[in-house]
Enzyme design. Structure first.
Site, PDB file in Angstrom:
ATOM      1  N   GLY A 445       5.539 -19.567 -13.764  1.00 16.39           N
ATOM      2  CA  GLY A 445       6.178 -20.790 -13.303  1.00 16.39           C
ATOM      3  C   GLY A 445       6.141 -20.869 -11.792  1.00 16.39           C
ATOM      4  O   GLY A 445       5.410 -20.120 -11.124  1.00 16.39           O
ATOM      5  N   SER A 446       6.948 -21.763 -11.221  1.00 24.22           N
ATOM      6  CA  SER A 446       6.929 -21.992  -9.782  1.00 24.22           C
ATOM      7  C   SER A 446       7.467 -20.802  -9.002  1.00 24.22           C
ATOM      8  O   SER A 446       7.086 -20.581  -7.861  1.00 24.22           O
ATOM      9  CB  SER A 446       7.764 -23.232  -9.439  1.00 24.22           C
ATOM     10  OG  SER A 446       7.291 -24.361 -10.144  1.00 24.22           O
ATOM     11  N   GLY A 448       7.872 -17.415 -10.338  1.00 26.89           N
ATOM     12  CA  GLY A 448       7.522 -16.067 -10.751  1.00 26.89           C
ATOM     13  C   GLY A 448       6.747 -16.032 -12.046  1.00 26.89           C
ATOM     14  O   GLY A 448       6.210 -17.042 -12.510  1.00 26.89           O
ATOM     15  N   VAL A 450       6.450 -14.122 -16.144  1.00 32.62           N
ATOM     16  CA  VAL A 450       7.134 -13.445 -17.244  1.00 32.62           C
ATOM     17  C   VAL A 450       6.134 -12.527 -17.940  1.00 32.62           C
ATOM     18  O   VAL A 450       5.012 -12.947 -18.256  1.00 32.62           O
ATOM     19  CB  VAL A 450       7.721 -14.457 -18.256  1.00 32.62           C
ATOM     20  CG1 VAL A 450       8.448 -13.717 -19.373  1.00 32.62           C
ATOM     21  CG2 VAL A 450       8.662 -15.420 -17.559  1.00 32.62           C
ATOM     22  N   LYS A 465      11.285 -11.029 -16.610  1.00 35.35           N
ATOM     23  CA  LYS A 465      11.153 -12.216 -15.768  1.00 35.35           C
ATOM     24  C   LYS A 465      11.162 -11.765 -14.308  1.00 35.35           C
ATOM     25  O   LYS A 465      12.147 -11.220 -13.823  1.00 35.35           O
ATOM     26  CB  LYS A 465      12.309 -13.175 -16.051  1.00 35.35           C
ATOM     27  CG  LYS A 465      12.189 -14.536 -15.402  1.00 35.35           C
ATOM     28  CD  LYS A 465      13.347 -15.415 -15.883  1.00 35.35           C
ATOM     29  CE  LYS A 465      13.289 -16.821 -15.302  1.00 35.35           C
ATOM     30  NZ  LYS A 465      14.425 -17.642 -15.798  1.00 35.35           N
ATOM     31  N   ASP A 559      20.304 -28.422 -19.008  1.00 32.68           N
ATOM     32  CA  ASP A 559      18.834 -28.456 -19.010  1.00 32.68           C
ATOM     33  C   ASP A 559      18.282 -28.329 -20.422  1.00 32.68           C
ATOM     34  O   ASP A 559      17.400 -27.516 -20.688  1.00 32.68           O
ATOM     35  CB  ASP A 559      18.287 -27.339 -18.122  1.00 32.68           C
ATOM     36  CG  ASP A 559      16.862 -27.617 -17.645  1.00 32.68           C
ATOM     37  OD1 ASP A 559      16.410 -28.772 -17.773  1.00 32.68           O
ATOM     38  OD2 ASP A 559      16.213 -26.687 -17.136  1.00 32.68           O
TER      39      ASP A 559
END
Length: 720
Positions: A445-446, A448, A450, A465, A559
């Site tokens: 992702g932006s 880091g 996983v 993560k 979210d």
């Protein structure tokens, strides 16, 4: 001077003739040329004193390390270990074969490098300016206490080069003055060895300084100043009770290291005074109280018993008062002379309670504690500082077993060596990056990556993560990452992902979570096609139970979307990603910030009217719609068009949705938050008429059959 250089990677040895005062940086260039080490980054280690390994640092001449022709210098190329665990394309293999590493090709000039450069050159005003900037851009990091792989801190460099004003500034910033480098130097030893009298004066004024600290090869600061015949420094040290009778690693006391008559006279007077003082002073007193063990993420906070063992010279920690009373072995024992620093610390970012913190730092670990009363915290700091100085000054044979390996540092540490997370879990196991084997990368992702990892000592599979602290700080998201840890550590529910461990390095935060083999719900929908009503009600029901638990703790999720709902190996959901979750939210205290994913935001969040638990209820509508249709409920060419569609609530239902599904979606997505059903009302909705909620919570209902991540279905599930 002839030196033997060894490079294990190429199984090659080389004898070089060099001058004694050659800078290590120049020596590395010469070695790089001889071994043809183009681009690859490397370090130099010297093996001395029965294979003890010290790092040769670029800033110093070869003569500084006192090498002999029998010592071997070894080349350590780095940058490959971290690549071994990542999947490579054929291009990366090609580049590796050419000798071009993917990492470390262009080492960046880190904030720590900037600070150290100022300390080397004596640029005081530039240092102050840089530190101020770095604390604004890197608020979560204590740059002045950070070190490179050689464990040299800014204070070590300032003392070596004799920049008194910078030494004073660093001491005022409460740096660790007792840190020991890989090559066994303290800041005081360096200042004494180089003869920087004013630097020594500044150091000895600091109450945390351990003036009698002795490292593995160097002896105490008094030994070094006597050996170098710096009489003014000897006077300063003796005035501050530097102990005369301590033996260095060669078995010599300070008298035996000098022939200077004036120094010998000073030592004789001091020895007599110290002998008289020893009989007049009281012995160390034992001390024992209950304190709280904590860590940066509040993980596993617990009450423990700390004890100063005055007979053995140990600081012991017991898991509980009962374990101490039952005379069980302590879960942690630290030799008191190994303690480098004991300091008071401010409250953590999210702590609003009456808690007073102190840290106990050694070369390997920093343990952090707090009490409910500041006088008790201050008493612990004072007693530990006195105990460390007492046992260093009164060293004798009865502490020999406890002083084994005194002040050792990890010689093979690297720049991004993971730090130990304190506190440890209740079973006292210390878990860090090295506790896991990385199997594969499963997402990014932006902020880091996983990974799927396996714990070494038990073989259990987890998801790790990895979050870049620098990226989080640049996007002002670090506080959300810490908030996520704080919230997750208090959660315990079958349909919420579990945070098992959390630790950090200088560059990354690591969270060890449940591994969910089916991936997220969005991926399941893409592989499997839209869900039938039975499957959708099952997964929506588990999600509702997870929300019900969160709301009972006054936690707002904020979210809700398919990509934040994972599916574990057994087919049950795990609500994940609590970066936007918020505590203590209610009707009288709504969340006013606009947080969430655009296509799933409720109207009141868009209009900044305040977000409450009703916003999470709203999110169930878009979630159910996407599960049963395979596409988002609101779409648009840009964000503003999506927002307009949300405000107008124009929902187009496909004909295959049942009347109950349509009614549920419409009711939870009401524009007026007060008209949306509560979770108890949702449970009684006709859409869930065949669902046994207690059986669902107990996992007594068989989950739907799903395709693994590597398979796709051509079928579309339609209601019968």
């Amino acid at each position: 001077m002839r030196i033997l250089v060894k490079y294990a990677g190429k199984r090659k040895r080389l004898i070089l003739d060099v001058i004694e005062n050659i800078q290590i940086s120049e020596l590395k260039k010469l070695i790089q040329k001889e071994f043809k080490l183009f681009i690859v980054q490397f370090r130099l280690y010297a093996f001395i004193a029965t294979d003890f390994k010290i790092l040769l640092t670029d800033s110093f001449p070869l003569s500084f390390f006192n090498l002999t022709p029998h010592d071997i210098i070894e080349i350590d190329a780095y940058g490959y270990k971290s690549l071994a665990n990542r999947k490579k394309c054929h291009y990366s293999t090609y580049l590796d074969n050419l000798g071009y590493p993917l990492k470390y090709t262009h080492p960046e000039f880190s904030p720590l490098d900037i600070i150290i450069e100022c300390c080397k050159k004596g640029q005081y005003f530039e240092l102050c300016e840089q530190v101020e900037k770095l604390y604004q851009t890197h608020p979560g990091e204590d740059m002045l206490n950070m070190t490179h792989s050689n464990q040299w801190s800014p204070l070590h460099y300032a003392c070596y080069y004799g920049h008194t004003q910078i030494v004073r500034y660093l001491i005022e910033m409460h740096v660790n003055v007792n840190r020991v480098t890989v090559d066994e130097w303290t800041a005081l030893q360096l200042a004494c060895f180089q003869g920087h009298t004013q630097c020594v004066l500044k150091l000895v004024q600091y109450k945390n300084l351990q003036i009698n600290k002795m490292t593995k090869f160097r002896g105490t600061a008094l030994h070094l100043s006597c050996e170098r015949n710096f009489i003014e420094i000897v006077k300063i040290l003796l005035d501050k009770d530097a102990y005369v009778s301590i033996k260095d690693p060669n078995g010599k006391i300070a008298f035996e290291t000098t022939n200077n008559r004036d120094i010998l006279n000073l030592l004789a007077i001091a020895a007599g005074n110290q002998e008289l003082k020893k009989y007049s002073e009281n012995e160390m007193e034992p001390f024992l109280t209950e304190v709280f063990l904590t860590g940066i993420f509040f993980i596993h906070d617990r009450q423990v018993v700390l004890q100063i063992d005055e007979e053995k010279g140990l600081l012991n920690r017991y898991g509980s008062k009962e374990k101490f009373q039952d005379k069980e072995k302590p879960e942690l024992s630290i030799s008191i002379p190994e303690i480098q620093d004991v300091r008071e610390e401010g409250s953590w970012l999210f702590s609003g309670k009456e808690e007073y913190y102190f840290a106990v730092e050694t070369s390997k670990i920093t343990s952090k504690y707090y009490t409910k009363h500041r006088p008790l915290t201050l008493e612990w700091i004072e007693r530990l500082q006195k105990a460390a100085n007492y046992f260093l000054a009164n060293y004798n044979e009865r502490f020999n077993s406890n002083r084994d390996g005194l002040n050792r540092t990890v010689a093979d540490s690297v720049e991004d060596k993971p730090t130990v997370n304190e506190p440890a879990p209740v079973n006292t196991e210390i878990v860090n990056y090295d506790s896991f084997d990385i199997c594969e990368e499963i997402g990014s992702g932006s902020f880091g990556i996983v990974y799927r990892v396996q714990k070494k000592n038990e073989g259990k599979i987890y998801a790790m993560k990895s979050l870049s602290k620098r990226t989080l700080e640049q996007h002002k998201q670090l506080k959300y990452a810490i908030s996520e840890c704080k919230i997750m550590k208090q959660l315990n529910h079958p349909f919420i992902i579990t945070l098992h461990y959390a630790f950090q390095t200088s560059k990354y935060l690591y969270l060890i979570l449940d591994y969910c083999s089916y991936g997220d719900l969005l991926g399941v929908i893409n592989r499997q096609g839209r869900f039938n009503e039975k499957t959708a009600s099952y997964y929506l029901g588990e999600t509702i139970l997870a929300l019900e638990y969160l709301h009972s703790l006054n936690i707002l999720y904020r979210d809700m979307k398919p990509s934040n709902i994972l599916v574990d190996t057994d087919g049950h959901i795990k609500l994940a990603d609590f970066g936007l979750a918020k505590e203590n939210v209610g009707a009288n205290n709504p969340a006013m910030s606009m947080a969430g994913t655009p296509a799933y935001l409720p109207p009141e969040t868009l209009d900044r009217r305040g977000t409450t638990a009703a916003a999470d209820i709203y999110g169930l509508g878009p979630l159910l719609y996407e599960m049963m249709t395979g596409h988002p409920i609101f779409a648009g060419q840009d964000t503003m068009q999506i927002y307009n569609n949300i405000r107008q609530s124009r929902i187009t239902f496909p004909p295959y949705l049942s009347i109950y599904a349509k009614d549920l979606i419409t009711s939870v997505m009401s524009k007026n938050p007060e008209r949306r059903p509560t979770i108890n009302q949702l449970k009684r909705h006709m859409f869930f008429k065949k669902l046994n909620w207690q059986a669902l919570l107990d996992k007594r209902i068989q989950p739907p059959k799903l395709l693994p991540k590597n398979e796709e279905s051509e079928a579309i599930f339609i209601d019968e």
